[in-house]
Write an enzyme that holds these catalytic residues in place. Structure first.
Site, mmCIF file in Angstrom:
data_model
loop_
_atom_site.group_PDB
_atom_site.id
_atom_site.type_symbol
_atom_site.label_atom_id
_atom_site.label_comp_id
_atom_site.label_asym_id
_atom_site.label_seq_id
_atom_site.Cartn_x
_atom_site.Cartn_y
_atom_site.Cartn_z
ATOM 1 N N GLY A 1 0.834 -1.199 0.000
ATOM 2 C CA GLY A 1 0.000 0.000 0.000
ATOM 3 C C GLY A 1 0.861 1.237 0.000
ATOM 4 O O GLY A 1 2.016 1.219 -0.452
ATOM 5 N N GLY B 1 0.843 4.694 4.961
ATOM 6 C CA GLY B 1 0.273 3.577 5.716
ATOM 7 C C GLY B 1 1.358 2.585 6.114
ATOM 8 O O GLY B 1 1.409 2.118 7.262
ATOM 9 N N GLY B 2 2.231 2.257 5.167
ATOM 10 C CA GLY B 2 3.285 1.271 5.416
ATOM 11 C C GLY B 2 4.212 1.729 6.529
ATOM 12 O O GLY B 2 4.582 0.960 7.418
ATOM 13 N N GLU C 1 5.619 -3.177 1.139
ATOM 14 C CA GLU C 1 5.898 -2.861 -0.267
ATOM 15 C C GLU C 1 5.128 -1.603 -0.572
ATOM 16 O O GLU C 1 3.897 -1.603 -0.504
ATOM 17 C CB GLU C 1 5.378 -3.988 -1.171
ATOM 18 C CG GLU C 1 6.177 -5.247 -1.091
ATOM 19 C CD GLU C 1 7.563 -5.065 -1.656
ATOM 20 O OE1 GLU C 1 7.744 -4.275 -2.601
ATOM 21 O OE2 GLU C 1 8.479 -5.716 -1.127
ATOM 22 N N CYS D 1 2.096 0.624 -8.754
ATOM 23 C CA CYS D 1 3.238 1.073 -7.964
ATOM 24 C C CYS D 1 4.472 1.242 -8.845
ATOM 25 O O CYS D 1 5.438 1.878 -8.452
ATOM 26 C CB CYS D 1 3.533 0.054 -6.864
ATOM 27 S SG CYS D 1 3.735 -1.607 -7.499
ATOM 28 N N GLU E 1 5.987 9.783 -5.267
ATOM 29 C CA GLU E 1 4.891 9.195 -6.045
ATOM 30 C C GLU E 1 3.625 10.057 -5.993
ATOM 31 O O GLU E 1 3.211 10.493 -4.919
ATOM 32 C CB GLU E 1 4.537 7.812 -5.468
ATOM 33 C CG GLU E 1 3.352 7.149 -6.176
ATOM 34 C CD GLU E 1 2.846 5.892 -5.461
ATOM 35 O OE1 GLU E 1 2.623 5.927 -4.243
ATOM 36 O OE2 GLU E 1 2.670 4.872 -6.146
HETATM 37 P P1 NAP Z 1 -3.275 2.258 1.562
HETATM 38 O O1 NAP Z 1 -4.230 3.384 1.634
HETATM 39 O O2 NAP Z 1 -1.992 2.425 2.267
HETATM 40 O O3 NAP Z 1 -4.072 0.969 2.103
HETATM 41 C C1 NAP Z 1 -3.523 -0.336 2.183
HETATM 42 C C2 NAP Z 1 -4.116 -1.066 3.390
HETATM 43 O O4 NAP Z 1 -3.496 -0.573 4.581
HETATM 44 C C3 NAP Z 1 -5.596 -0.850 3.589
HETATM 45 O O5 NAP Z 1 -6.148 -2.044 4.103
HETATM 46 C C4 NAP Z 1 -5.670 0.253 4.622
HETATM 47 O O6 NAP Z 1 -6.887 0.122 5.308
HETATM 48 C C5 NAP Z 1 -4.464 -0.072 5.510
HETATM 49 N N1 NAP Z 1 -3.865 1.123 6.138
HETATM 50 C C6 NAP Z 1 -3.362 2.194 5.495
HETATM 51 N N2 NAP Z 1 -2.847 3.076 6.380
HETATM 52 C C7 NAP Z 1 -3.024 2.532 7.613
HETATM 53 C C8 NAP Z 1 -2.683 2.949 8.942
HETATM 54 N N3 NAP Z 1 -2.076 4.106 9.169
HETATM 55 N N4 NAP Z 1 -3.014 2.140 9.979
HETATM 56 C C9 NAP Z 1 -3.649 0.959 9.758
HETATM 57 N N5 NAP Z 1 -3.988 0.515 8.521
HETATM 58 C C10 NAP Z 1 -3.680 1.281 7.458
HETATM 59 O O7 NAP Z 1 -2.900 1.924 0.041
HETATM 60 P P2 NAP Z 1 -3.892 1.712 -1.211
HETATM 61 O O8 NAP Z 1 -4.552 2.986 -1.552
HETATM 62 O O9 NAP Z 1 -4.697 0.521 -0.992
HETATM 63 O O10 NAP Z 1 -2.890 1.329 -2.400
HETATM 64 C C11 NAP Z 1 -2.250 2.286 -3.212
HETATM 65 C C12 NAP Z 1 -0.793 2.422 -2.830
HETATM 66 O O11 NAP Z 1 -0.203 1.127 -2.795
HETATM 67 C C13 NAP Z 1 0.033 3.219 -3.836
HETATM 68 O O12 NAP Z 1 0.939 4.034 -3.152
HETATM 69 C C14 NAP Z 1 0.771 2.139 -4.606
HETATM 70 O O13 NAP Z 1 1.968 2.567 -5.203
HETATM 71 C C15 NAP Z 1 1.000 1.120 -3.545
HETATM 72 N N6 NAP Z 1 1.182 -0.222 -4.098
HETATM 73 C C16 NAP Z 1 2.392 -0.816 -3.949
HETATM 74 C C17 NAP Z 1 2.617 -2.059 -4.518
HETATM 75 C C18 NAP Z 1 3.949 -2.742 -4.369
HETATM 76 O O14 NAP Z 1 4.019 -3.933 -4.675
HETATM 77 N N7 NAP Z 1 4.992 -2.072 -3.943
HETATM 78 C C19 NAP Z 1 1.589 -2.705 -5.215
HETATM 79 C C20 NAP Z 1 0.352 -2.087 -5.316
HETATM 80 C C21 NAP Z 1 0.170 -0.831 -4.744
HETATM 81 P P3 NAP Z 1 -7.608 1.317 6.077
HETATM 82 O O15 NAP Z 1 -7.594 2.469 5.157
HETATM 83 O O16 NAP Z 1 -8.951 0.780 6.409
HETATM 84 O O17 NAP Z 1 -6.792 1.525 7.294
#
Ligand code: NAP
Length: 529
Positions: free
Chosen positions: A241, A245-246, A265, A302, A395
């Site tokens: 993600g 968040g990560g 990741e 990503c 990004e």
């Molecule tokens: P995200 O908003 O970070 O969410 C990912 C997961 O993490 C969700 O289940 C979210 O649920 C949880 N989360 C996020 N922040 C959190 C926190 N502070 N505390 C607890 N849980 C948290 O990411 P996304 O919008 O789904 O995905 C897009 C991002 O992922 C882009 O930046 C993209 O580049 C990256 N990505 C990376 C890869 C890779 O392989 N490197 C692959 C695909 C995507 P909640 O919101 O309910 O907390």
């Protein structure tokens, strides 16, 4: 298949939570039925207690049973393909063709990890025979293999509702390493998550796996993820993600009383460098490939190339003109959800307002038909702008990119040297370019997990040789990949047996090699049968 809106807690479907949420169709902004119950603290605790209780039984399960379980999931996904794709399309607006490819990739990794389980070689057995007569001290007998770490918590990303979600590589590789898994469903595609969870739960029941092998918990905000990461029974976390968040979850994982491995990741801007020989020979072809790569999945990858560096001059101008032409033909398309759309719009405005940045091309605005559609946008600037605004290399998740013009390749190399780390970097160059500018290759090797030549970074081939990760901030641990078969090693650790009688050892390291697998014996690789 019917959706219940419930949690799957160790194979049982429960609905204790009073708080409800629904998924939204991004194309229509309408709520999709049913409502989902948010998991309660008691459900979180029960899922992880059951997972912990399942560890011993999973580690002694016959490998054929574990392989059959993974193949059963593959069959279940294939059988439910149409239902899964229809729900994923409604929840994400990703095109059906793209989701079909994602479903095939998910089925593929279930089968490839099943093969890995049968072959057993992932356990990397190493044996050093003892020598009681060695002087001045006897040499003990040591036998080591890799074993699963215990319960793994998985967070998937919104842009891969199948391949990086409930049955994504994280879950399947953790199962292959004999680890129970608790998945935190992504709130942007809860229905797709539940359908896949039903398939996994049925497969586990069919092969009589212990109840705690799998749980799926739903939640609409950060509190569920936090509770899962800090739970004392969680042994490791796989997260895909955003960087924000990560990083927040990584900090939690390492500040627990018992810190645990956290494999994050995250996003990346994936710079592309176009060297002069390549620009001269094929400016237009590179421009076409670049714009296609920017727009793949509405830029929601990503590995999207958000930065490109080219040298100024006639060939650089040809490249920018061809890129501008391609971008103006791209129609706007719907993004995954409102938060991603609004961050994209905020990101575009931030870049557009940076002094020295120019918008050179954008998708036609009259093509926008729904409120979550995004216009593909191309910016240009002199590379000097980065001195004052290094944040431009971060990004922006969506179909945009910035072309930076450099005075010389030396200036390009200087930028590469100062740049932060990314998942990928790409070089377009002729053989002569690469010989003359080998320094650029050496610098980029230290900055990324995958270096692409004369191609584009979007689109991954999951296989043994793939590395999808990179130094921070691309990932939280640069040694590991989250895609491809090597992903299993995130969920393993070595255990060394000293002086243990043969019959009491795991099969992989018994003297007669009953599994017939390759092993490192007294420092030499001994092939199995
Ligand atoms: P995200 O908003 O970070 O969410 C990912 C997961 O993490 C969700 O289940 C979210 O649920 C949880 N989360 C996020 N922040 C959190 C926190 N502070 N505390 C607890 N849980 C948290 O990411 P996304 O919008 O789904 O995905 C897009 C991002 O992922 C882009 O930046 C993209 O580049 C990256 N990505 C990376 C890869 C890779 O392989 N490197 C692959 C695909 C995507 P909640 O919101 O309910 O907390």
């Amino acid at each position: 298949m019917q959706l219940s809106g419930n949690q799957c807690v160790g194979g049982e479907w429960t609905a204790a939570g009073e708080k409800l949420f629904t998924a939204l169709n991004p194309a229509t902004c309408e709520s999709l039925l049913p409502s989902f119950h948010e998991a309660t603290d008691a459900e979180v605790d029960r899922a992880l207690q059951l997972a912990d209780q399942a560890v011993d039984a999973l580690q002694t399960l016959p490998r054929e049973t574990m392989a059959s379980f993974l193949e059963e999931i593959a069959i279940g996904l294939e059988t439910a393909r149409e239902v899964l794709i229809a729900r994923a399309h409604a929840e994400t607006a990703l095109p059906v063709q793209r989701l079909e490819a994602e479903c095939a990739r998910t089925v593929g990794h279930c089968r490839s990890f099943a093969q890995m389980v049968r072959a057993s070689a992932w356990s990397q057995p190493r044996i050093d025979h003892g020598n009681p007569h060695r002087q001045p001290v006897a040499k003990p007998e040591l036998r080591t293999l890799l074993v699963g770490v215990g319960p793994v918590v998985v967070f998937g990303a919104s842009n891969f509702p199948l391949a990086i979600s409930v049955a994504g590589t994280d879950t399947i590789s953790a199962f292959a390493a004999r680890c129970p898994v608790v998945v935190k469903a992504h709130p942007a595609h809860p229905g797709t998550c539940e359908l896949v969870a039903q398939i996994i739960a049925q497969s586990a029941a069919k092969w009589h796996l212990p109840a705690g092998v799998f749980s799926l918990l739903q939640g609409a905000d950060n509190s569920l993820g936090t509770a899962l990461v800090v739970h004392p029974q969680t042994s490791a976390v796989a997260f895909t993600g955003s960087l924000r968040g990560g990083r927040a979850l990584f900090d939690l994982a390492v500040s627990r009383p018992r810190p645990i491995p956290f494999y994050g990741e995250m996003g990346s801007a994936n710079p592309v460098f176009v060297l002069p020989g390549a620009a001269k020979q094929q400016a237009e072809a590179i421009a076409r490939g670049y714009v296609q790569s920017i727009n793949m999945g509405v830029g929601q990858y990503c590995t999207n190339p958000g930065l490109l560096f080219v040298t100024s001059g006639a060939d650089g101008d040809r490249f920018i003109a061809a890129t501008t032409e391609c971008v103006s033909q791209v129609l706007p398309a719907t993004m995954l959800h409102s938060v991603i759309h609004s961050s994209y719009v905020t990101g575009l405005n931030r870049i557009a307002q940076t002094p020295g940045i120019k918008v050179v091309a954008q998708s036609p605005a009259d093509g926008i038909v729904d409120s979550l559609q995004a216009a593909c946008t191309l910016f240009t600037a002199s590379v000097d702008v980065l001195d004052e605004h290094p944040e431009l290399t971060e990004e922006v998740f969506g179909p945009e990119s910035i072309v930076f013009c450099c005075q010389s390749v030396d200036q390009m190399i200087g930028i590469a040297r100062k740049m932060d780390c990314h998942l990928t970097a790409t070089i377009h160059g002729t053989e002569q370019d690469l010989l003359e500018h080998a320094e650029l290759v050496r610098i980029l090797q230290r900055k990324v997990g995958r270096l692409v030549f004369n191609g584009f970074p979007t689109g991954l081939e999951p296989c043994h040789a793939l590395h999808h990760g990179g130094p921070y901030p691309a990932a939280t641990h640069s040694y590991f990949t989250s895609v491809g078969q090597q992903a299993i090693y995130r969920f393993t650790r070595p255990i060394c047996f000293q002086g243990v009688p043969d019959a009491a050892l795991p099969d992989e390291i018994q003297e007669r090699n009953p599994l017939g697998i390759d092993r490192l014996v007294d420092g030499k690789l001994i092939p199995g049968r």
